[in-house]
Design a protein around this motif. Structure first.
Motif, mmCIF file in Angstrom:
data_model
loop_
_atom_site.group_PDB
_atom_site.id
_atom_site.type_symbol
_atom_site.label_atom_id
_atom_site.label_comp_id
_atom_site.label_asym_id
_atom_site.label_seq_id
_atom_site.Cartn_x
_atom_site.Cartn_y
_atom_site.Cartn_z
ATOM 1 N N LEU A 136 47.495 31.722 74.551
ATOM 2 C CA LEU A 136 47.054 31.688 73.162
ATOM 3 C C LEU A 136 45.619 31.186 73.049
ATOM 4 C CD1 LEU A 136 50.213 30.330 71.298
ATOM 5 C CD2 LEU A 136 49.192 32.587 71.066
ATOM 6 N N LEU A 137 45.292 30.131 73.799
ATOM 7 C CA LEU A 137 43.940 29.577 73.741
ATOM 8 C C LEU A 137 42.915 30.589 74.252
ATOM 9 C CD1 LEU A 137 44.610 25.933 75.010
ATOM 10 C CD2 LEU A 137 44.231 26.677 72.653
ATOM 11 N N GLU A 138 43.254 31.275 75.350
ATOM 12 C CA GLU A 138 42.327 32.269 75.891
ATOM 13 C C GLU A 138 42.096 33.403 74.898
ATOM 14 O OE1 GLU A 138 44.253 33.340 79.501
ATOM 15 O OE2 GLU A 138 43.409 31.658 80.653
ATOM 16 N N PHE A 139 43.149 33.792 74.212
ATOM 17 C CA PHE A 139 43.018 34.860 73.225
ATOM 18 C C PHE A 139 42.236 34.374 72.001
ATOM 19 C CE2 PHE A 139 44.491 37.043 69.418
ATOM 20 C CZ PHE A 139 44.355 38.373 69.778
ATOM 21 N N ALA A 140 42.612 33.203 71.501
ATOM 22 C CA ALA A 140 42.004 32.697 70.270
ATOM 23 C C ALA A 140 40.548 32.316 70.459
ATOM 24 C CB ALA A 140 42.797 31.496 69.759
ATOM 25 N N ALA A 141 40.161 31.933 71.677
ATOM 26 C CA ALA A 141 38.779 31.515 71.922
ATOM 27 C C ALA A 141 37.788 32.589 71.519
ATOM 28 C CB ALA A 141 38.594 31.149 73.398
ATOM 29 N N ALA A 142 38.179 33.833 71.668
ATOM 30 C CA ALA A 142 37.290 34.936 71.310
ATOM 31 C C ALA A 142 37.462 35.378 69.861
ATOM 32 C CB ALA A 142 37.544 36.119 72.232
ATOM 33 N N GLU A 143 38.511 34.862 69.199
ATOM 34 C CA GLU A 143 38.833 35.314 67.845
ATOM 35 C C GLU A 143 38.486 34.290 66.768
ATOM 36 O OE1 GLU A 143 40.421 38.240 66.890
ATOM 37 O OE2 GLU A 143 40.213 39.006 68.936
ATOM 38 N N GLY A 156 43.900 19.255 80.005
ATOM 39 C CA GLY A 156 43.129 19.720 81.157
ATOM 40 C C GLY A 156 42.766 21.185 81.103
ATOM 41 N N MET A 157 43.568 22.000 80.426
ATOM 42 C CA MET A 157 43.271 23.429 80.376
ATOM 43 C C MET A 157 42.156 23.758 79.382
ATOM 44 S SD MET A 157 46.483 25.059 78.200
ATOM 45 C CE MET A 157 47.742 24.370 79.283
ATOM 46 N N LEU A 158 41.789 22.818 78.504
ATOM 47 C CA LEU A 158 40.784 23.123 77.482
ATOM 48 C C LEU A 158 39.421 23.417 78.087
ATOM 49 C CD1 LEU A 158 41.668 20.585 74.658
ATOM 50 C CD2 LEU A 158 42.357 22.972 74.904
ATOM 51 N N ALA A 159 39.022 22.625 79.090
ATOM 52 C CA ALA A 159 37.718 22.853 79.720
ATOM 53 C C ALA A 159 37.692 24.209 80.422
ATOM 54 C CB ALA A 159 37.402 21.732 80.701
#
Length: 252
Positions: free
Chosen positions: A69-76, A92-95
């Protein structure tokens, strides 16, 4: 990224599917305002902080699905979203996802209770305060006792105030706001440093919690994760942690 497709959900879907989560149930507006994405058992949604100054992307769910979800939303994400919140175990996954956009933030717990606390002796010293008439005194107390207090006296957003005075001087104060979900939210508990150790803070929390439960059946709060003294008080009064958040700011 998960093989399951990520879906954008309608506003009502957040509470329909995740409404058993105390945070979703009591903190978020119904129907939800802002984008909602889901994959599997995970959901990510926009959220305004109680101060209404920070718009964050908040994600709940298993690690691999939250990452997707974060990977998708980062671009949206629209430019108005300037923070991201996940469970502290997932920080830890945020960076890895946001890279150079990630900025420092804070760790905090969202807590709630439906258990009526016992009466504290020091509650006899408490009196109602007025959001306008007592605003100057409350602000002065905040500057001495807790400059980061988010009670915002005089702004009209407080539902009820309680405080204590000694020789005319305000020595303690606390407030209840309503969340965007319509639930009472304990905030701005401040005791003058010279008056600490007299259970005034405990009295404010117990009395305001009881006020909330009598009218709404629940009381919520947010606290910094490293505030061990406050945690002991809240634990003792029956509050439970619904989410241990790790929040980080995002650069434009």
């Amino acid at each position: 990224m998960s093989d399951t497709p990520i879906r954008r959900l309608p506003a009502a879907a957040l509470h329909e599917r995740w409404g058993d989560d105390p945070f979703v149930r009591w903190d978020l507006p119904r129907p939800h305002v802002g984008d909602i994405w889901s994959v599997g058992d995970a959901v990510a949604f926009e959220r305004l902080s109680h101060s209404r100054r920070i718009r964050s992307l908040t994600a709940i769910g298993p690690d691999d699905q939250v990452r997707a979800l974060l990977e998708f939303a980062a671009a949206e994400l629209p430019a108005s979203v300037d923070a991201v919140s996940v469970e502290r175990s997932q920080v830890g996954m945020l960076a890895e996802v946001f890279g150079d956009r990630l900025r420092p933030g804070g760790d905090w717990d969202w807590m709630w209770t439906t258990s009526m606390p016992p009466v504290v002796d020091a509650e006899r010293q408490l009196v109602p305060l007025d959001d306008v008439a007592d605003a100057r005194d409350i602000l002065a107390l905040n500057e001495i006792g807790n400059p980061t207090a988010e009670s915002e006296p005089g702004s009209g957003i407080t539902t009820t105030w309680l405080g204590a005075r000694a020789e005319g001087r305000l020595i303690a104060a606390g407030a209840i706001h309503l969340t965007q979900g319509g639930a009472p939210h304990l905030t701005g508990i401040v005791v003058h440093p010279d008056m600490r150790g007299r259970q005034l803070g405990l009295a404010l929390i117990a009395a305001l919690t009881r006020w909330s439960l009598e009218r709404y059946g629940v009381c919520t709060l947010g606290m910094y994760a490293d505030n061990d003294r406050a945690r002991a008080v809240y634990d003792g009064l029956g509050y439970a942690v619904a989410h241990a958040w790790g929040s980080r700011r995002l650069a434009e």
